[in-house]
Design a protein around this motif. Structure first.
Motif, PDB file in Angstrom:
ATOM      1  N   GLY A 151       0.728  -1.202  -0.039  1.00 44.93           N
ATOM      2  CA  GLY A 151       0.148  -0.077  -0.047  1.00 44.93           C
ATOM      3  C   GLY A 151       0.874   1.158   0.152  1.00 44.93           C
ATOM      4  O   GLY A 151       1.937   1.424   0.847  1.00 44.93           O
ATOM      5  N   LEU A 152       0.524   2.181  -0.838  1.00 42.57           N
ATOM      6  CA  LEU A 152       0.969   3.585  -0.978  1.00 42.57           C
ATOM      7  C   LEU A 152       0.072   4.685  -0.697  1.00 42.57           C
ATOM      8  O   LEU A 152      -0.943   4.732  -1.596  1.00 42.57           O
ATOM      9  CB  LEU A 152       1.622   3.747  -2.238  1.00 42.57           C
ATOM     10  CG  LEU A 152       2.869   2.882  -2.261  1.00 42.57           C
ATOM     11  CD1 LEU A 152       3.507   3.056  -3.664  1.00 42.57           C
ATOM     12  CD2 LEU A 152       4.028   3.220  -1.406  1.00 42.57           C
ATOM     13  N   PHE A 153       0.035   5.373   0.505  1.00 45.91           N
ATOM     14  CA  PHE A 153      -1.209   6.252   0.796  1.00 45.91           C
ATOM     15  C   PHE A 153      -0.499   7.740   0.927  1.00 45.91           C
ATOM     16  O   PHE A 153       0.050   7.896   1.668  1.00 45.91           O
ATOM     17  CB  PHE A 153      -1.930   5.503   1.930  1.00 45.91           C
ATOM     18  CG  PHE A 153      -2.610   4.340   1.778  1.00 45.91           C
ATOM     19  CD1 PHE A 153      -3.435   4.127   1.115  1.00 45.91           C
ATOM     20  CD2 PHE A 153      -1.749   3.151   2.452  1.00 45.91           C
ATOM     21  CE1 PHE A 153      -4.157   2.787   1.106  1.00 45.91           C
ATOM     22  CE2 PHE A 153      -2.131   1.926   2.013  1.00 45.91           C
ATOM     23  CZ  PHE A 153      -3.194   1.519   1.592  1.00 45.91           C
ATOM     24  N   TYR A 154      -1.176   8.536   0.196  1.00 41.77           N
ATOM     25  CA  TYR A 154      -0.795   9.874   0.345  1.00 41.77           C
ATOM     26  C   TYR A 154      -1.634  10.734   1.206  1.00 41.77           C
ATOM     27  O   TYR A 154      -2.949  10.538   1.105  1.00 41.77           O
ATOM     28  CB  TYR A 154      -0.732  10.687  -1.039  1.00 41.77           C
ATOM     29  CG  TYR A 154      -0.128  11.951  -1.061  1.00 41.77           C
ATOM     30  CD1 TYR A 154       1.084  12.315  -0.646  1.00 41.77           C
ATOM     31  CD2 TYR A 154      -1.095  13.138  -1.357  1.00 41.77           C
ATOM     32  CE1 TYR A 154       1.409  13.639  -0.473  1.00 41.77           C
ATOM     33  CE2 TYR A 154      -0.852  14.333  -1.483  1.00 41.77           C
ATOM     34  CZ  TYR A 154       0.483  14.602  -1.013  1.00 41.77           C
ATOM     35  OH  TYR A 154       1.173  16.196  -1.067  1.00 41.77           O
ATOM     36  N   ASN A 155      -1.291  11.434   2.094  1.00 40.99           N
ATOM     37  CA  ASN A 155      -1.839  12.451   2.852  1.00 40.99           C
ATOM     38  C   ASN A 155      -1.904  13.729   2.396  1.00 40.99           C
ATOM     39  O   ASN A 155      -0.676  14.597   2.727  1.00 40.99           O
ATOM     40  CB  ASN A 155      -1.735  12.285   4.120  1.00 40.99           C
ATOM     41  CG  ASN A 155      -2.757  12.842   5.329  1.00 40.99           C
ATOM     42  OD1 ASN A 155      -2.804  14.103   5.523  1.00 40.99           O
ATOM     43  ND2 ASN A 155      -3.294  12.180   6.332  1.00 40.99           N
ATOM     44  N   LYS A 156      -2.941  14.458   1.860  1.00 39.31           N
ATOM     45  CA  LYS A 156      -2.811  15.848   1.506  1.00 39.31           C
ATOM     46  C   LYS A 156      -2.559  16.861   2.461  1.00 39.31           C
ATOM     47  O   LYS A 156      -1.958  17.824   2.220  1.00 39.31           O
ATOM     48  CB  LYS A 156      -4.056  16.059   0.567  1.00 39.31           C
ATOM     49  CG  LYS A 156      -4.174  15.449  -0.691  1.00 39.31           C
ATOM     50  CD  LYS A 156      -5.367  15.882  -1.816  1.00 39.31           C
ATOM     51  CE  LYS A 156      -5.487  15.178  -2.934  1.00 39.31           C
ATOM     52  NZ  LYS A 156      -6.605  15.582  -3.795  1.00 39.31           N
ATOM     53  N   THR A 157      -3.185  16.539   3.545  1.00 36.23           N
ATOM     54  CA  THR A 157      -3.026  17.376   4.799  1.00 36.23           C
ATOM     55  C   THR A 157      -1.669  17.375   5.287  1.00 36.23           C
ATOM     56  O   THR A 157      -1.041  18.646   5.384  1.00 36.23           O
ATOM     57  CB  THR A 157      -3.724  17.057   5.789  1.00 36.23           C
ATOM     58  OG1 THR A 157      -5.419  17.042   5.432  1.00 36.23           O
ATOM     59  CG2 THR A 157      -4.006  18.082   7.005  1.00 36.23           C
ATOM     60  N   GLU A 158      -1.031  16.187   5.534  1.00 35.31           N
ATOM     61  CA  GLU A 158       0.316  16.153   6.112  1.00 35.31           C
ATOM     62  C   GLU A 158       1.444  16.336   4.855  1.00 35.31           C
ATOM     63  O   GLU A 158       2.449  16.884   5.314  1.00 35.31           O
ATOM     64  CB  GLU A 158       0.717  14.715   6.572  1.00 35.31           C
ATOM     65  CG  GLU A 158      -0.268  14.500   7.772  1.00 35.31           C
ATOM     66  CD  GLU A 158       0.340  13.084   8.545  1.00 35.31           C
ATOM     67  OE1 GLU A 158       0.303  13.070   9.793  1.00 35.31           O
ATOM     68  OE2 GLU A 158       0.478  12.185   7.799  1.00 35.31           O
ATOM     69  N   LYS A 159       0.835  16.097   3.675  1.00 36.88           N
ATOM     70  CA  LYS A 159       1.719  16.037   2.359  1.00 36.88           C
ATOM     71  C   LYS A 159       2.835  14.996   2.849  1.00 36.88           C
ATOM     72  O   LYS A 159       4.108  15.280   2.435  1.00 36.88           O
ATOM     73  CB  LYS A 159       2.485  17.546   2.195  1.00 36.88           C
ATOM     74  CG  LYS A 159       1.442  18.682   2.105  1.00 36.88           C
ATOM     75  CD  LYS A 159       2.089  19.974   1.423  1.00 36.88           C
ATOM     76  CE  LYS A 159       1.223  20.891   0.994  1.00 36.88           C
ATOM     77  NZ  LYS A 159       1.705  22.192   0.651  1.00 36.88           N
ATOM     78  N   LEU A 160       2.457  14.137   3.096  1.00 33.49           N
ATOM     79  CA  LEU A 160       3.550  12.682   3.459  1.00 33.49           C
ATOM     80  C   LEU A 160       2.676  11.601   2.772  1.00 33.49           C
ATOM     81  O   LEU A 160       1.565  11.536   2.566  1.00 33.49           O
ATOM     82  CB  LEU A 160       3.602  12.751   4.857  1.00 33.49           C
ATOM     83  CG  LEU A 160       4.348  13.666   5.554  1.00 33.49           C
ATOM     84  CD1 LEU A 160       4.381  13.601   7.089  1.00 33.49           C
ATOM     85  CD2 LEU A 160       5.639  13.955   5.091  1.00 33.49           C
ATOM     86  N   TRP A 161       3.682  10.563   2.357  1.00 31.55           N
ATOM     87  CA  TRP A 161       3.186   9.310   2.050  1.00 31.55           C
ATOM     88  C   TRP A 161       3.424   8.445   3.241  1.00 31.55           C
ATOM     89  O   TRP A 161       4.603   8.407   3.858  1.00 31.55           O
ATOM     90  CB  TRP A 161       4.120   8.701   0.847  1.00 31.55           C
ATOM     91  CG  TRP A 161       3.973   9.520  -0.389  1.00 31.55           C
ATOM     92  CD1 TRP A 161       4.227  10.728  -0.776  1.00 31.55           C
ATOM     93  CD2 TRP A 161       2.902   9.046  -1.534  1.00 31.55           C
ATOM     94  NE1 TRP A 161       3.747  11.155  -2.100  1.00 31.55           N
ATOM     95  CE2 TRP A 161       2.875   9.963  -2.540  1.00 31.55           C
ATOM     96  CE3 TRP A 161       2.107   7.857  -1.445  1.00 31.55           C
ATOM     97  CZ2 TRP A 161       2.334   9.936  -3.506  1.00 31.55           C
ATOM     98  CZ3 TRP A 161       1.163   7.916  -2.533  1.00 31.55           C
ATOM     99  CH2 TRP A 161       1.263   8.809  -3.650  1.00 31.55           C
ATOM    100  N   THR A 162       2.526   7.130   3.226  1.00 29.78           N
ATOM    101  CA  THR A 162       2.744   6.068   4.257  1.00 29.78           C
ATOM    102  C   THR A 162       2.820   4.823   3.527  1.00 29.78           C
ATOM    103  O   THR A 162       1.989   4.758   2.500  1.00 29.78           O
ATOM    104  CB  THR A 162       1.587   5.991   5.137  1.00 29.78           C
ATOM    105  OG1 THR A 162       1.153   7.253   5.977  1.00 29.78           O
ATOM    106  CG2 THR A 162       1.678   4.815   6.075  1.00 29.78           C
ATOM    107  N   VAL A 163       3.985   4.340   3.571  1.00 24.91           N
ATOM    108  CA  VAL A 163       4.197   2.949   3.195  1.00 24.91           C
ATOM    109  C   VAL A 163       3.927   1.797   3.966  1.00 24.91           C
ATOM    110  O   VAL A 163       4.336   1.577   5.056  1.00 24.91           O
ATOM    111  CB  VAL A 163       5.664   2.815   2.518  1.00 24.91           C
ATOM    112  CG1 VAL A 163       5.992   1.701   1.737  1.00 24.91           C
ATOM    113  CG2 VAL A 163       6.109   4.227   1.426  1.00 24.91           C
ATOM    114  N   GLU A 164       2.987   0.942   3.581  1.00 25.97           N
ATOM    115  CA  GLU A 164       2.759  -0.041   4.205  1.00 25.97           C
ATOM    116  C   GLU A 164       3.215  -1.585   3.414  1.00 25.97           C
ATOM    117  O   GLU A 164       3.109  -1.296   2.219  1.00 25.97           O
ATOM    118  CB  GLU A 164       1.262  -0.270   4.497  1.00 25.97           C
ATOM    119  CG  GLU A 164       0.907   0.989   5.412  1.00 25.97           C
ATOM    120  CD  GLU A 164      -0.875   0.845   5.598  1.00 25.97           C
ATOM    121  OE1 GLU A 164      -1.331   0.139   5.113  1.00 25.97           O
ATOM    122  OE2 GLU A 164      -1.193   1.673   6.668  1.00 25.97           O
ATOM    123  N   GLY A 165       3.310  -2.676   4.160  1.00 24.77           N
ATOM    124  CA  GLY A 165       3.728  -3.877   3.494  1.00 24.77           C
ATOM    125  C   GLY A 165       3.750  -5.041   4.380  1.00 24.77           C
ATOM    126  O   GLY A 165       3.509  -4.819   5.468  1.00 24.77           O
TER     127      GLY A 165
END
Length: 588
Positions: A273-287
């Motif tokens: 999973g690659l999830f972008y948070n527009k508020t934080e302007k950060l990506w969360t990488v899951e696996g």
């Protein structure tokens, strides 16, 4: 302006001090220009339909934002390692995630066999060689690999086999001496259109990617003091990093600008999973770490930017697909979504690699047996009857009868264990070495598709069909007889016809194996340096950007797939570095 994320960035020669320690002046900001797209051969090949539920991120423990600008690179092949190494030079820390369980490399890999205490046998079952354009930036990089001892020139006997007659015609470095074979002189991966040196990794192709990975992980030397921050690794432990003595002011939320000390390459980490948070302007990488018993995705960390260097991440029907890039939701970025759509329209060509090892000592044993029985004759070894080390199989007619497009004597490459140089090959004498001759044959896409009808890439439910031992063995058995018959005819065409040669060659086979590459080559590469979105700090790179399919079509490749992947990785890294710099609010 961005054309929905399809941009080409020409931002070369960035200074080696951290790009985030300055704001780029107007005269040096990167220029974006959209290049014309090549007509896609099949527009509807991969129509994506991913439900919003599939892209919902499962609940997970809260993660702290990175305290330095940190880039996640997904894929540890040539493109991913190229991007990570360039970011390392620009002093931007990266973490490379590769789902391979042994070493990084992607298709630039080798299959290694170790028997008891004997030396290793290596088969380059992916990328067969490296053919940089003379005078190119990539050639300079390959020169550095040679200096590091992980690459060397392959002084092989190259040429082409006529697919109908299987007669071998040598290729010369002097173009005036080459025969124009009905206009098809490019050869496999353009090897016959090259005038420069052909290289390979030593002692195998995987040595190059392992070298790049080791270079990426080497700490940066700097005058620092220690600070402590959270860093999610395979064990979820805290790691001590270093920072400049006087860190600059924080220019944007969640980013502390400090000097990085190292980057990481994590194998056995499958990103789901690659999830972008527009508020934080950060990506969360899951696996899921492949070494772990857990199957539920867990967070690998938060990152300021993401570079995807593996097309499988964006293909829903692949084993490497990651959720979160497309679908519905407030955080879905349209430019990222469009990038994924473009990659899903690219046509990939399947191939199988057949790996075969012949033990020439078996032939010597057979000859001694014949002599004891009072029979005459010479038992021919594979080394004595085949006149080439690397041959492209090309068609002199409209069809290609042979199922192979490339046949290589893998043991002729430098650093490989195999038949020694003083081997006589055909007289039954001792060769002074192990007597092993290793070969790799790559099928045509047409032949691969025929095989996939019996051994499909996907199950009837549409899920990925793994390559089990039984799967590979069945394919290898079907290809082995075809391969030996091809060598027999090639030997006959060279004037080395031997009675019972097929039986003799078959008796020398001590190992065979098949490797499926469901998306081995790119048929319609995009004429861009990379794909991506500046607003989401997302880039995609690989041989699908400006590369070339191997063994197909009639157009001379501009660059080989490995060079295309390396260049695309460099360009994507330059883009991300520039974006991180231009997004800075500080005026240092």
């Amino acid at each position: 302006m961005l054309n929905r994320g399809l941009t080409s960035l020409y931002h070369r020669g960035l200074p080696l001090f951290p790009v985030w320690l300055r704001s780029l002046p107007a005269t040096t900001t990167a220029t974006h220009c959209t290049l014309p797209m090549r007509s896609l051969l099949t527009m509807g090949a991969f129509a994506s339909s991913v439900s919003s539920r599939q892209n919902e991120r499962p609940s997970s423990p809260a993660l702290s934002p990175p305290v330095v600008p940190h880039v996640a690179v997904i894929g540890g092949g040539i493109a991913g390692l190229s991007a990570a190494s360039k970011l390392k030079k620009l002093e931007i820390p990266t973490t490379v995630f590769d789902m391979g369980t042994r070493v990084p490399g992607g298709r630039a890999c080798s299959r290694i066999l170790t028997e008891d205490s004997k030396e290793e046998l290596a088969f380059d079952h992916g990328a067969q060689f490296i053919a940089p354009r003379p005078g190119s930036e990539f050639e300079m990089e390959v020169t550095e690999w040679v200096k590091a001892g992980v690459a060397a020139p392959w002084q092989g006997r190259f040429g082409y086999l006529d697919s109908r007659t299987l007669k071998f015609t040598p290729h010369f470095s002097d173009p005036s001496r080459n025969v124009n074979h009905t206009g098809i002189i490019d050869g496999f991966c353009g090897i016959l259109s090259r005038t420069g040196t052909v290289y390979v990794g030593v002692p195998n192709q995987g040595a190059i990617t392992q070298h790049l990975a080791a270079t990426i992980k080497t700490p940066t030397t700097a005058t620092t003091k220690n600070i402590t921050m959270n860093s999610v690794d395979s064990g979820g432990s805290k790691t001590t990093h270093a920072a400049t003595t006087t860190p600059p002011a924080i220019p944007a939320p969640a980013i502390l600008k400090v000097h990085p000390t190292d980057s990481k390459v994590k194998i056995g980490h499958k990103v789901t999973g690659l999830f972008y948070n527009k508020t934080e302007k950060l990506w969360t990488v899951e696996g899921v770490p492949r070494s772990a018993s857990a199957t539920t995705p867990a967070p690998f960390g938060k990152f300021n930017a993401v570079v995807v260097a593996d097309a499988l991440v964006m293909l829903p029907d692949s084993a490497g697909y990651a959720r979160g890039l497309v679908g519905t939701g407030d955080d879905i970025n349209e430019e990222v979504e469009h990038t994924v759509e473009q990659i899903q329209k690219i046509n990939h060509q399947p191939v199988f690699s057949l790996l075969v090892a012949f033990d020439t000592n078996n032939a010597n044993t057979t000859l001694e047996k014949k002599k004891k029985e009072g029979k005459s004759g010479i038992v021919s070894t594979i080394e004595g009857i085949i006149p080439f080390d690397g041959a492209s199989v090309v068609s002199s007619e409209s069809t290609v009868p042979s199922g192979f497009q490339w046949i290589a004597r893998n043991s002729s490459k430098p650093g490989r264990v195999g038949v020694s140089e003083n081997s006589t090959g055909v007289d039954g004498g001792s060769d002074g070495g192990r007597g092993i001759s290793t070969w790799v044959a790559v099928t045509t896409p047409t032949r691969a598709r025929e095989l996939l009808k019996s051994w499909p890439l996907h199950t009837t439910k549409g899920t990925y069909n793994p390559q089990t031992h039984e799967y590979r063995d069945a394919v290898a058995k079907e290809l082995l007889d075809e391969f030996i018959e091809t060598l027999e005819k090639a030997a006959a065409a060279a004037g080395n016809e031997i009675k019972e040669s097929k039986m003799e060659l078959r008796s020398q086979v001590v190992y065979y194996h098949a490797q499926r590459w469901g998306r081995g080559f790119v048929e319609n590469p995009l004429e861009v340096d990379y794909l991506g979105s500046e607003t989401a700090l997302f880039a995609a790179c690989g041989d699908f950007c400006g590369g070339s399919g191997c063994g197909v079509g009639g157009k001379t490749p501009l660059v080989s797939p490995i060079e295309a992947a390396w260049l695309s990785g460099q360009n994507a890294a330059d883009a991300v570095a520039s974006w991180l710099g231009s997004n800075s609010n500080s005026k240092l």
